[in-house]
Scaffold this motif. Structure first.
Motif, PDB file in Angstrom:
ATOM      1  N   ARG A   1      23.869  52.421  -0.458  1.00 57.96           N
ATOM      2  CA  ARG A   1      23.082  52.227   0.913  1.00 57.96           C
ATOM      3  C   ARG A   1      23.855  51.191   1.592  1.00 57.96           C
ATOM      4  N   ALA A   2      24.504  49.945   1.160  1.00 54.78           N
ATOM      5  CA  ALA A   2      25.093  48.867   1.925  1.00 54.78           C
ATOM      6  C   ALA A   2      26.246  49.268   2.476  1.00 54.78           C
ATOM      7  N   GLU A   3      27.188  50.134   1.901  1.00 54.09           N
ATOM      8  CA  GLU A   3      28.244  50.540   2.188  1.00 54.09           C
ATOM      9  C   GLU A   3      28.744  52.126   2.318  1.00 54.09           C
ATOM     10  N   THR A   4      27.866  52.495   2.862  1.00 53.49           N
ATOM     11  CA  THR A   4      27.952  53.990   3.016  1.00 53.49           C
ATOM     12  C   THR A   4      29.179  54.532   3.551  1.00 53.49           C
ATOM     13  N   ALA A   5      29.868  53.956   4.635  1.00 54.49           N
ATOM     14  CA  ALA A   5      30.996  54.357   5.484  1.00 54.49           C
ATOM     15  C   ALA A   5      32.018  54.115   4.697  1.00 54.49           C
ATOM     16  N   THR A   6      32.252  52.914   4.064  1.00 52.22           N
ATOM     17  CA  THR A   6      33.373  52.519   3.156  1.00 52.22           C
ATOM     18  C   THR A   6      33.427  53.182   1.993  1.00 52.22           C
ATOM     19  N   ILE A   7      32.469  53.609   1.490  1.00 53.68           N
ATOM     20  CA  ILE A   7      32.525  54.510   0.250  1.00 53.68           C
ATOM     21  C   ILE A   7      32.950  55.816   0.539  1.00 53.68           C
ATOM     22  N   ALA A   8      32.100  56.471   1.748  1.00 52.21           N
ATOM     23  CA  ALA A   8      32.787  57.550   2.021  1.00 52.21           C
ATOM     24  C   ALA A   8      34.185  57.734   2.390  1.00 52.21           C
ATOM     25  N   GLU A   9      34.806  56.719   3.008  1.00 52.23           N
ATOM     26  CA  GLU A   9      36.116  56.764   3.187  1.00 52.23           C
ATOM     27  C   GLU A   9      36.893  56.506   2.041  1.00 52.23           C
ATOM     28  N   LYS A  10      36.636  55.912   0.928  1.00 52.21           N
ATOM     29  CA  LYS A  10      37.240  55.816  -0.415  1.00 52.21           C
ATOM     30  C   LYS A  10      37.190  57.049  -1.093  1.00 52.21           C
ATOM     31  N   LEU A  11      36.161  57.646  -1.035  1.00 51.39           N
ATOM     32  CA  LEU A  11      36.130  58.975  -1.901  1.00 51.39           C
ATOM     33  C   LEU A  11      36.972  60.099  -1.108  1.00 51.39           C
ATOM     34  N   LYS A  12      37.356  59.932   0.267  1.00 46.93           N
ATOM     35  CA  LYS A  12      38.259  61.014   0.618  1.00 46.93           C
ATOM     36  C   LYS A  12      39.576  61.049   0.074  1.00 46.93           C
ATOM     37  N   ILE A  13      39.929  59.768  -0.595  1.00 47.23           N
ATOM     38  CA  ILE A  13      41.124  59.742  -1.301  1.00 47.23           C
ATOM     39  C   ILE A  13      41.042  60.985  -2.702  1.00 47.23           C
ATOM     40  N   LYS A  14      39.946  61.049  -3.006  1.00 48.38           N
ATOM     41  CA  LYS A  14      39.727  61.904  -4.105  1.00 48.38           C
ATOM     42  C   LYS A  14      39.556  63.660  -3.593  1.00 48.38           C
ATOM     43  N   GLY A  15      39.580  63.603  -2.289  1.00 52.48           N
ATOM     44  CA  GLY A  15      39.212  64.817  -1.429  1.00 52.48           C
ATOM     45  C   GLY A  15      37.949  65.183  -1.452  1.00 52.48           C
ATOM     46  N   TYR A  16      37.191  64.283  -1.661  1.00 52.38           N
ATOM     47  CA  TYR A  16      35.628  64.276  -1.754  1.00 52.38           C
ATOM     48  C   TYR A  16      35.050  63.988  -0.069  1.00 52.38           C
ATOM     49  N   ASP A  17      34.301  64.729   0.545  1.00 53.37           N
ATOM     50  CA  ASP A  17      33.822  64.525   1.680  1.00 53.37           C
ATOM     51  C   ASP A  17      32.233  63.985   1.371  1.00 53.37           C
ATOM     52  N   LEU A  18      31.963  62.757   1.504  1.00 54.10           N
ATOM     53  CA  LEU A  18      30.491  62.439   1.131  1.00 54.10           C
ATOM     54  C   LEU A  18      29.834  62.842   2.602  1.00 54.10           C
ATOM     55  N   ASP A  19      28.561  63.553   2.266  1.00 56.41           N
ATOM     56  CA  ASP A  19      27.635  64.043   3.222  1.00 56.41           C
ATOM     57  C   ASP A  19      27.089  62.740   3.707  1.00 56.41           C
ATOM     58  N   VAL A  20      27.417  61.988   4.704  1.00 58.24           N
ATOM     59  CA  VAL A  20      26.539  60.568   5.251  1.00 58.24           C
ATOM     60  C   VAL A  20      25.043  61.159   5.714  1.00 58.24           C
ATOM     61  N   ALA A  21      25.386  62.034   6.406  1.00 61.32           N
ATOM     62  CA  ALA A  21      24.217  62.606   7.129  1.00 61.32           C
ATOM     63  C   ALA A  21      22.895  62.882   6.232  1.00 61.32           C
ATOM     64  N   LYS A  22      23.307  63.659   5.226  1.00 58.65           N
ATOM     65  CA  LYS A  22      22.379  64.151   4.288  1.00 58.65           C
ATOM     66  C   LYS A  22      21.734  62.899   3.572  1.00 58.65           C
ATOM     67  N   PHE A  23      22.768  61.930   3.340  1.00 60.09           N
ATOM     68  CA  PHE A  23      22.212  60.692   2.443  1.00 60.09           C
ATOM     69  C   PHE A  23      21.420  59.802   3.343  1.00 60.09           C
ATOM     70  N   THR A  24      21.609  59.683   4.622  1.00 61.10           N
ATOM     71  CA  THR A  24      20.750  58.908   5.675  1.00 61.10           C
ATOM     72  C   THR A  24      19.631  59.430   5.866  1.00 61.10           C
ATOM     73  N   ALA A  25      19.474  60.944   5.772  1.00 65.75           N
ATOM     74  CA  ALA A  25      18.270  61.467   5.870  1.00 65.75           C
ATOM     75  C   ALA A  25      17.456  61.274   4.859  1.00 65.75           C
TER      76      ALA A  25
END
Length: 427
Positions: A8-32
Motif C-alpha cells: 500500500r505504501a510503495e505500490t509504484a516502487t514494488i511494481a517497478e521491482k517486479l518488472k525485473i521478474k517479468g511480472y506486471d503488477l496490476d496497480v489499477a486493480k490493487f488501487t480499486a
C-alpha cells in the motif's frame, strides 16, 4: 506473500521491482480493491457509531413523553435496520478481502537488489567456476548409453512398463552408487555442516503447498491424489520441512534441517525437454537443505547453504559453475537464487544440479511462521531458505559421465568407496 502494508505504501516502487521478474503488477486493480476495502470499513464504522448513538435514545424518548415500552420498540426497530446494513457491509467486506488475499497470493516475491536483469537462463551471471570440464581421448558416452552398456543397470524400458515415461529402474552397481551418493550427502551435511536430519511425509496437503508458494499458481506441475482429501505428492522436501513452522512461533534461530526424500513433479511445462535419461524425471530423490533464519542473517545464510551444496560437488571432484539467476529466471517465491550447474561430458554442457534460494519472509507470511525477537520482545516473521544438497539422480548422472572409461566402466569417486564396500570400479 508480500507485506500488504508495504504494498500500500510503495505500490509504484514494488511494481517497478517486479518488472525485473517479468511480472506486471496490476496497480489499477490493487488501487480499486483497496478503495473498496477502505470505503467498506468507513461505512461499517459509521453505521456502528449510529448504532451506538441510537441505543442511547431510549432515555431521550422517555424524557419527551414516550412510554418506556414504545421507546424501546422504536429504538430496537432502528437498531435492527442498522444491524441488517452492518451485516451486509461486513459480508461485502469479507468478499473484498478474500478477493484481495487471493490476488496477493498470486504476486511473486520481490527480487533482491543484487539480482541481475534478464529474460531467461541465458542471462544468468556466472560468479564462480570449479574445476575444468572433463575431456577424454575417446568419445564420451552419456549416462543412458553407459547404463545400457552395464547390463542395463539403468533401465528406462522397465520404468515405462511399470509406471510410464520419465521413470527409471536402477539395478546392481548403479543402484548402489545412487544409494551411496545419498548417504554421503546426508553424512556430510549432518556431521560436517551441522544440520539436523529429519524424515518427513512425501504426501502433503494443500495448505502446505500454499504456504511455500506452489499453490495456487503451479498446480499443473503437481501430482494430486484422487479422493476427497486435499492431498498431493510433494514436489520437493522444501514443502513439508518448511511447513514445520506454519502457524508457529519459534524461540531460537537459526535452525537447519536436512531431509532425503522422493520428489514428484508432473513436468507439465517441460513437454519435449530432456525426454532422454534421468535429467527430468517424474520421480526422483533429493537431499534437501532448509534454513530458518533471522531476517538480518538470511543473506549470509544463503551463502552458507550454497557453500554446503558446493562442498558435495567439490568432494566428488565434479566440475561445476555457480550462477546467480537473473530476474526472468528467478522462481516465484525466491528473492535471490544461486544455481549450481555440473559439467556433463555426455551433453558437452553444464546442467543444473542444485538451486539455493532465499525467500525472505515471503513464505513465512503465507504460513504465519514467526519468531520471538529477543531484542524487541515481539513476534516477527522469520526468513526461510532452501536448496538441493544435492539432487541425487542428477549427481549420479554426473558421476557416471565424468568418471567413465573407454571400455564403458565407471570409476567410483574416492569419497564414495567406503559407501560401496571398497569397490573402485563399476564394470
Amino acid at each position: 506473500m508480500l507485506d500488504p502494508k508495504l504494498l500500500r505504501a510503495e505500490t509504484a516502487t514494488i511494481a517497478e521491482k517486479l518488472k525485473i521478474k517479468g511480472y506486471d503488477l496490476d496497480v489499477a486493480k490493487f488501487t480499486a480493491l483497496e478503495a473498496r476495502r477502505k470505503q467498506s470499513d468507513i461505512d461499517t464504522q459509521t453505521l456502528r457509531a449510529e448504532r451506538k448513538s441510537a441505543s442511547k435514545k431510549i432515555g431521550q424518548l422517555v424524557g419527551q413523553g414516550m412510554s418506556v415500552d414504545d421507546a424501546k420498540a422504536e429504538v430496537n426497530e432502528t437498531l435492527a435496520k442498522i444491524d441488517l446494513q452492518v451485516d451486509k457491509l461486513e459480508s461485502e467486506a469479507s468478499s473484498i478481502q478474500r478477493e484481495l488475499d487471493a490476488w496477493l497470493m498470486s504476486i511473486p516475491n520481490i527480487p533482491d537488489p543484487e539480482v541481475p536483469a534478464g529474460a531467461d537462463e541465458d542471462d544468468n551471471v556466472e560468479v564462480l567456476k570449479f574445476g575444468e570440464p572433463k575431456r577424454f581421448d575417446f568419445e564420451a558416452k552419456d549416462h543412458v548409453s553407459l547404463g545400457e552398456n552395464k547390463g542395463n543397470e539403468l533401465d528406462f524400458a522397465a520404468g515405462v512398463k511399470i509406471a510410464g515415461s520419465r521413470f527409471a529402474v536402477l539395478k546392481g552397481g548403479i543402484a548402489r552408487l545412487h544409494r551411496a551418493l545419498a548417504q554421503f550427502m546426508l553424512n556430510t551435511h549432518i556431521d560436517k555442516h551441522g544440520y539436523s536430519e529429519i524424515n518427513v511425509p512425501v504426501v502433503v496437503n494443500g495448505d502446505s503447498l500454499r504456504g511455500t508458494g506452489q499453490l495456487p499458481k503451479f498446480e499443473e506441475d503437481l501430482f494430486k491424489l484422487i479422493g476427497e482429501r486435499d492431498f498431493y505428492l510433494a514436489p520437493t522436501a522444501e514443502v513439508p520441512v518448511t511447513n514445520l513452522y506454519r502457524d508457529e512461533i519459534v524461540n531460537e534461530l537459526p535452525q537447519k534441517f536436512c531431509a532425503h526424500t522422493n520428489c514428484f513433479r508432473s513436468e507439465a511445462g517441460s513437454a519435449g525437454r530432456d525426454t532422454r535419461g534421468m535429467i527430468r524425471q517424474h520421480q526422483f530423490e533429493k537431499v534437501e537443505l532448509i534454513h530458518f533464519a533471522r531476517p538480518d542473517q538470511s543473506n549470509q545464510a544463503l551463502e552458507e547453504l550454497t557453500g554446503h551444496a558446493e562442498a558435495i560437488l567439490q568432494a566428488l571432484e565434479l566440475p561445476y559453475r555457480k550462477v546467480i539467476l537473473c530476474g526472468g529466471d528467478l522462481g516465484f517465491s525466491a528473492r535471490k537464487t544461486y544455481d549450481l550447474e555440473v559439467w556433463l561430458p555426455g551433453q558437452d554442457k553444464y546442467r543444473e544440479i542444485s538451486s539455493c534460494s532465499n525467500t525472505g519472509d515471503f513464505q513465512a507470511r503465507r504460513m504465519k511462521a514467526r519468531w520471538k525477537n529477543p531484542e524487541t520482545g515481539k513476534n516477527e516473521y522469520l526468513h526461510t531458505l532452501n536448496g538441493s544438497g544435492l539432487a541425487v539422480g542428477r549427481t549420479l548422472v554426473a558421476v557416471l559421465e565424468n568418471y567413465q572409461n573407454a571400455d564403458g566402466s565407471v570409476d567410483v569417486p574416492q569419497v564414495l568407496r567406503p559407501y560401496m564396500g571398497g569397490l573402485e570400479v563399476i564394470s
